[in-house]
Design a protein around this motif. Structure first.
Motif, PDB file in Angstrom:
ATOM      1  N   ARG A   1       3.721   5.190   5.164  1.00  0.00           N
ATOM      2  CA  ARG A   1       3.130   6.159   4.247  1.00  0.00           C
ATOM      3  C   ARG A   1       1.689   5.755   4.006  1.00  0.00           C
ATOM      4  O   ARG A   1       1.354   4.572   4.045  1.00  0.00           O
TER       5      ARG A   1
ATOM      6  N   LEU B   1      -1.457   6.524   1.171  1.00  0.00           N
ATOM      7  CA  LEU B   1      -1.977   7.167  -0.028  1.00  0.00           C
ATOM      8  C   LEU B   1      -3.460   7.416   0.203  1.00  0.00           C
ATOM      9  O   LEU B   1      -4.252   6.472   0.318  1.00  0.00           O
TER      10      LEU B   1
ATOM     11  N   ARG C   1       0.977   1.799   3.711  1.00  0.00           N
ATOM     12  CA  ARG C   1       2.200   1.116   3.293  1.00  0.00           C
ATOM     13  C   ARG C   1       3.247   1.104   4.387  1.00  0.00           C
ATOM     14  O   ARG C   1       3.465   2.105   5.078  1.00  0.00           O
TER      15      ARG C   1
ATOM     16  N   MET D   1       7.284   2.155  -2.932  1.00  0.00           N
ATOM     17  CA  MET D   1       6.375   3.250  -3.245  1.00  0.00           C
ATOM     18  C   MET D   1       5.708   3.036  -4.600  1.00  0.00           C
ATOM     19  O   MET D   1       4.558   3.424  -4.815  1.00  0.00           O
ATOM     20  N   ASP D   2       6.418   2.390  -5.530  1.00  0.00           N
ATOM     21  CA  ASP D   2       5.820   2.075  -6.827  1.00  0.00           C
ATOM     22  C   ASP D   2       4.660   1.097  -6.666  1.00  0.00           C
ATOM     23  O   ASP D   2       3.633   1.219  -7.347  1.00  0.00           O
TER      24      ASP D   2
ATOM     25  N   SER E   1       1.713   3.028  -5.357  1.00  0.00           N
ATOM     26  CA  SER E   1       1.113   3.795  -6.443  1.00  0.00           C
ATOM     27  C   SER E   1       0.276   2.910  -7.362  1.00  0.00           C
ATOM     28  O   SER E   1      -0.823   3.282  -7.784  1.00  0.00           O
TER      29      SER E   1
ATOM     30  N   GLY F   1      -3.004   2.171  -5.781  1.00  0.00           N
ATOM     31  CA  GLY F   1      -3.882   3.324  -5.900  1.00  0.00           C
ATOM     32  C   GLY F   1      -4.472   3.449  -7.288  1.00  0.00           C
ATOM     33  O   GLY F   1      -5.671   3.733  -7.454  1.00  0.00           O
ATOM     34  N   ASP F   2      -3.658   3.212  -8.310  1.00  0.00           N
ATOM     35  CA  ASP F   2      -4.145   3.290  -9.694  1.00  0.00           C
ATOM     36  C   ASP F   2      -5.229   2.245  -9.948  1.00  0.00           C
ATOM     37  O   ASP F   2      -6.228   2.527 -10.621  1.00  0.00           O
TER      38      ASP F   2
ATOM     39  N   SER G   1      -5.913  12.460  -5.158  1.00  0.00           N
ATOM     40  CA  SER G   1      -5.098  11.619  -4.290  1.00  0.00           C
ATOM     41  C   SER G   1      -3.902  12.416  -3.766  1.00  0.00           C
ATOM     42  O   SER G   1      -3.487  13.410  -4.362  1.00  0.00           O
ATOM     43  N   ARG G   2      -3.375  11.932  -2.642  1.00  0.00           N
ATOM     44  CA  ARG G   2      -2.235  12.602  -2.004  1.00  0.00           C
ATOM     45  C   ARG G   2      -1.481  11.597  -1.150  1.00  0.00           C
ATOM     46  O   ARG G   2      -2.096  10.825  -0.412  1.00  0.00           O
ATOM     47  N   LEU G   3      -0.163  11.624  -1.247  1.00  0.00           N
ATOM     48  CA  LEU G   3       0.684  10.779  -0.409  1.00  0.00           C
ATOM     49  C   LEU G   3       0.965  11.521   0.891  1.00  0.00           C
ATOM     50  O   LEU G   3       1.398  12.658   0.876  1.00  0.00           O
TER      51      LEU G   3
END
Length: 221
Positions: free
Chosen positions: A19, A21, A184, A190-191, A194, A197-198, A215-217
């Protein structure tokens, strides 16, 4: 920009767990490295994991899946943790390199002013141009057939998934609009992706309080 980013099925077949982000930042006001970005890099160095970490091992396996030798051309996060604290480049690059080390994932940064068309992750045909620096001079190289590369309409922007970025789209002190790719693989959750990204977005807003961010996954459903 980020709405159009895609990952080719040929890459997904190699690693269905992949994945990315995608974070777009618009209106950045960067500059040279300063005490603030040096502190980010130092904090990252204190939290750095060994190269044997499971996240890095996953990327080494991914490189082997398309024929690359990760001991010769290392995944970007592998290379970073081996040279902590990361080198000072500029404010924005320091920010994402610090996040990369702290969260143990590859992050790429692209200057959208020099990007052409849509970002996509594909397996190379071998004839795509890639501009690299060699002994202080820009030279045009080409990926190997089947190599996993990020590219746009003009050519390859990053070889071997996240090993080396082209000269054309690298982030500089004058970059205002940027694309960040946080990549990733399992076992990273996934957390955790995220959270990385934050943290990156928080750093960008510290650099430029008025920056606009989206943003976009991206990856298989």
């Amino acid at each position: 920009m980020i709405e159009a980013i895609w990952v080719d099925e040929a890459v997904t077949e190699l690693r269905p767990d992949f994945r990315v982000l995608a974070v777009g930042a618009y209106g950045l006001r960067g500059g040279p490295s300063d005490d603030r970005s040096r502190a980010w890099l130092a904090e990252a160095a204190e939290a750095a994991v060994p190269p044997s970490h499971e996240n890095i091992a996953a990327w080494q396996d991914a490189y082997r899946s398309f024929g690359a030798k990760p001991q010769r051309t290392r995944p970007s996060v592998d290379a970073l943790v081996r040279r902590v604290p990361p080198p000072e480049i500029n404010l924005v690059v320091d920010a994402y390199n610090a996040v990369s080390v702290r969260h143990v994932l590859p992050i790429g940064g692209e200057d959208l002013a020099h990007y052409e068309g849509t970002a996509r992750l594909v397996r190379a045909t071998g004839d795509e141009p890639f501009d690299a620096m060699d002994k202080g001079e820009i030279v045009v190289d080409h990926p190997e057939i089947g190599e996993v590369v990020w590219r746009d309409d003009r050519g390859v922007t990053c070889r071997r998934w996240n090993w080396r970025q082209c000269v054309r789209t690298r982030l500089t002190e004058t970059t205002t609009d940027a694309l960040f790719l946080l990549e990733r693989l399992a076992p990273m959750s996934m957390d955790e992706l995220s959270a990385a990204g934050d943290e990156l977005i928080a750093r960008l807003r510290e650099i430029t309080p008025g920056v606009r961010v989206e943003s976009r996954l991206v990856g298989p459903v």
